[in-house]
Design a protein around this motif. Structure first.
Motif, mmCIF file in Angstrom:
data_model
loop_
_atom_site.group_PDB
_atom_site.id
_atom_site.type_symbol
_atom_site.label_atom_id
_atom_site.label_comp_id
_atom_site.label_asym_id
_atom_site.label_seq_id
_atom_site.Cartn_x
_atom_site.Cartn_y
_atom_site.Cartn_z
ATOM 1 N N LYS A 224 -19.202 -4.883 -8.028
ATOM 2 C CA LYS A 224 -19.453 -5.044 -6.732
ATOM 3 C C LYS A 224 -19.038 -6.056 -5.943
ATOM 4 O O LYS A 224 -19.041 -6.321 -4.726
ATOM 5 N N VAL A 225 -18.490 -7.358 -6.533
ATOM 6 C CA VAL A 225 -18.435 -8.561 -5.757
ATOM 7 C C VAL A 225 -16.868 -8.635 -5.675
ATOM 8 O O VAL A 225 -15.967 -8.442 -6.463
ATOM 9 N N PRO A 226 -16.437 -8.660 -4.253
ATOM 10 C CA PRO A 226 -15.045 -8.813 -3.742
ATOM 11 C C PRO A 226 -14.330 -10.053 -3.994
ATOM 12 O O PRO A 226 -14.107 -11.018 -3.395
ATOM 13 N N VAL A 227 -14.119 -10.162 -5.584
ATOM 14 C CA VAL A 227 -13.214 -11.231 -5.895
ATOM 15 C C VAL A 227 -11.868 -10.614 -6.454
ATOM 16 O O VAL A 227 -12.190 -9.530 -7.168
ATOM 17 N N PHE A 228 -10.766 -11.163 -6.299
ATOM 18 C CA PHE A 228 -9.538 -10.634 -6.449
ATOM 19 C C PHE A 228 -8.752 -11.794 -7.439
ATOM 20 O O PHE A 228 -8.896 -12.899 -7.085
ATOM 21 N N GLY A 229 -8.085 -11.350 -8.560
ATOM 22 C CA GLY A 229 -7.608 -12.137 -9.524
ATOM 23 C C GLY A 229 -6.040 -11.813 -9.576
ATOM 24 O O GLY A 229 -5.544 -10.659 -9.887
ATOM 25 N N LYS A 230 -4.983 -13.050 -9.379
ATOM 26 C CA LYS A 230 -3.768 -12.834 -9.449
ATOM 27 C C LYS A 230 -3.396 -13.435 -10.890
ATOM 28 O O LYS A 230 -3.455 -14.672 -11.191
ATOM 29 N N GLU A 231 -2.884 -12.620 -11.704
ATOM 30 C CA GLU A 231 -2.683 -13.090 -13.310
ATOM 31 C C GLU A 231 -1.050 -13.615 -13.129
ATOM 32 O O GLU A 231 -0.263 -12.962 -12.613
ATOM 33 N N ILE A 232 -0.965 -14.963 -13.586
ATOM 34 C CA ILE A 232 0.164 -15.578 -13.252
ATOM 35 C C ILE A 232 0.889 -15.696 -14.760
ATOM 36 O O ILE A 232 0.076 -16.171 -15.464
ATOM 37 N N PHE A 233 2.083 -15.416 -14.830
ATOM 38 C CA PHE A 233 2.856 -15.277 -16.099
ATOM 39 C C PHE A 233 3.528 -16.725 -16.225
ATOM 40 O O PHE A 233 3.644 -17.490 -15.305
ATOM 41 N N GLU A 234 4.250 -16.859 -17.467
ATOM 42 C CA GLU A 234 4.884 -18.045 -17.737
ATOM 43 C C GLU A 234 5.888 -18.438 -16.951
ATOM 44 O O GLU A 234 6.416 -19.355 -16.458
ATOM 45 N N ASP A 235 6.658 -17.110 -16.409
ATOM 46 C CA ASP A 235 7.880 -17.370 -15.424
ATOM 47 C C ASP A 235 7.509 -17.237 -13.924
ATOM 48 O O ASP A 235 8.548 -16.994 -13.154
ATOM 49 N N GLU A 236 6.296 -17.419 -13.895
ATOM 50 C CA GLU A 236 5.605 -17.535 -12.333
ATOM 51 C C GLU A 236 5.469 -16.120 -11.487
ATOM 52 O O GLU A 236 5.209 -16.442 -10.423
ATOM 53 N N THR A 237 6.134 -15.227 -12.136
ATOM 54 C CA THR A 237 5.725 -13.857 -11.615
ATOM 55 C C THR A 237 4.347 -13.526 -11.916
ATOM 56 O O THR A 237 3.571 -14.451 -12.695
ATOM 57 N N HIS A 238 3.869 -12.633 -11.369
ATOM 58 C CA HIS A 238 2.416 -12.020 -11.153
ATOM 59 C C HIS A 238 2.096 -10.682 -11.288
ATOM 60 O O HIS A 238 2.899 -9.935 -10.715
ATOM 61 N N GLN A 239 0.888 -10.197 -11.496
ATOM 62 C CA GLN A 239 0.496 -9.102 -11.126
ATOM 63 C C GLN A 239 -1.050 -9.313 -10.866
ATOM 64 O O GLN A 239 -1.688 -10.146 -11.136
ATOM 65 N N TRP A 240 -1.609 -8.169 -10.192
ATOM 66 C CA TRP A 240 -3.174 -8.269 -9.627
ATOM 67 C C TRP A 240 -3.856 -7.546 -10.758
ATOM 68 O O TRP A 240 -3.831 -6.519 -11.285
ATOM 69 N N LYS A 241 -5.005 -8.572 -11.107
ATOM 70 C CA LYS A 241 -5.729 -7.980 -12.125
ATOM 71 C C LYS A 241 -6.866 -6.807 -11.685
ATOM 72 O O LYS A 241 -7.228 -7.168 -10.344
ATOM 73 N N VAL A 242 -7.386 -5.904 -12.545
ATOM 74 C CA VAL A 242 -8.224 -4.938 -12.111
ATOM 75 C C VAL A 242 -9.281 -4.861 -13.224
ATOM 76 O O VAL A 242 -8.887 -4.782 -14.297
ATOM 77 N N ASN A 243 -10.515 -4.943 -12.676
ATOM 78 C CA ASN A 243 -11.703 -4.848 -13.953
ATOM 79 C C ASN A 243 -11.538 -3.518 -14.441
ATOM 80 O O ASN A 243 -11.487 -2.475 -13.630
ATOM 81 N N LYS A 244 -11.971 -3.431 -15.739
ATOM 82 C CA LYS A 244 -11.949 -1.949 -16.081
ATOM 83 C C LYS A 244 -13.373 -1.720 -16.459
ATOM 84 O O LYS A 244 -14.261 -2.386 -16.793
#
Lengths: 147, 78
Positions: A127-147
């Motif tokens: 329920k809490v609007p928190v967002f997570g950007k997963e950062i990889f070692e090459d500085e690219t990223h993807q957005w985390k989604v809770n399962k």
């Protein structure tokens, strides 16, 4: 009567492990407590398509999140006979292996605290609007989604 | 009518902004505003974007002048 005023949940960066010990120490004077239950969320080095997560950069809709944290607290206090509850969540960058969530509940007896802590964690994730950007070692990223 | 729209996470990234004031005539529901804001953005799963109006999840409400609307991608706390 045990309800606490809303407190600030968000902390900048990782939650230091010392904070957990310090929180436990702060409750030693409350001698009606017979059990504490603690949940610690730690940033995991997930591997995605051959790339490894090195950190999560957390952002939040803070005003709404603080309200939702407050509602979850209220719900927990009416549902469980807990003495107190504390929640801390990181904002900003948290490296793998570091702590991003600390939930701490206390009660006279163990079962109540274990259930209450679990309730907090599940509610926070859903329920809490928190967002997570997963950062990889090459500085690219993807957005985390809770399962 | 003026509403403030806040963007978060992957929506803010796709929109290249975190906030804007939108002005429009007539009436709009929260979900109509969402469609308007997300139109043209490269977001694969637009269904997964939730709407909060004045910090409450709500996509049915008709917007009023001065409302704060937030477009929220999937939550990832903890």
């Amino acid at each position: 009567m045990h309800k606490k005023k809303p407190k600030k949940v968000f902390v900048q960066g990782a939650i230091p492990p010392e904070k957990i010990a310090h929180s436990v120490a702060n409750h030693q004077s409350k001698t009606s407590i017979g059990a504490h239950s603690i949940f610690l969320g730690q940033v995991r080095a997930d591997e995605v398509d051959g790339k490894t997560v090195t950190a999560i950069d957390y952002t939040a809709y803070e005003e709404m999140a603080e309200k939702v944290f407050h509602d979850i607290r209220e719900a927990a206090f009416s549902k469980f006979d807990i003495t107190c509850a504390h929640i801390y969540h990181s904002l900003g960058k948290v490296k793998v292996g570091e702590l991003c969530l600390f939930v701490f509940t206390s009660s006279a007896h163990r079962k109540i605290t274990i259930e209450a802590t679990n309730f907090f964690v599940e509610e926070i994730k859903a329920k809490v609007p928190v967002f997570g950007k997963e950062i990889f070692e090459d500085e690219t990223h993807q957005w985390k989604v809770n399962k | 009518m003026k509403v403030t729209v806040k963007y978060f996470g992957l929506v803010a990234e796709a929109a290249e902004k975190s906030e804007e004031v939108m002005e429009f005539d007539g009436t709009l529901t929260a979900s109509e505003l969402k469609a308007k804001c997300l139109n043209g953005l490269s977001i694969t799963d637009k269904e997964s974007i939730q709407i909060a109006v004045n910090q409450n999840l709500d996509d049915k409400t008709t917007l009023k002048d001065g409302d704060e609307v937030a477009l929220l991608p999937p939550f990832a706390g903890g």
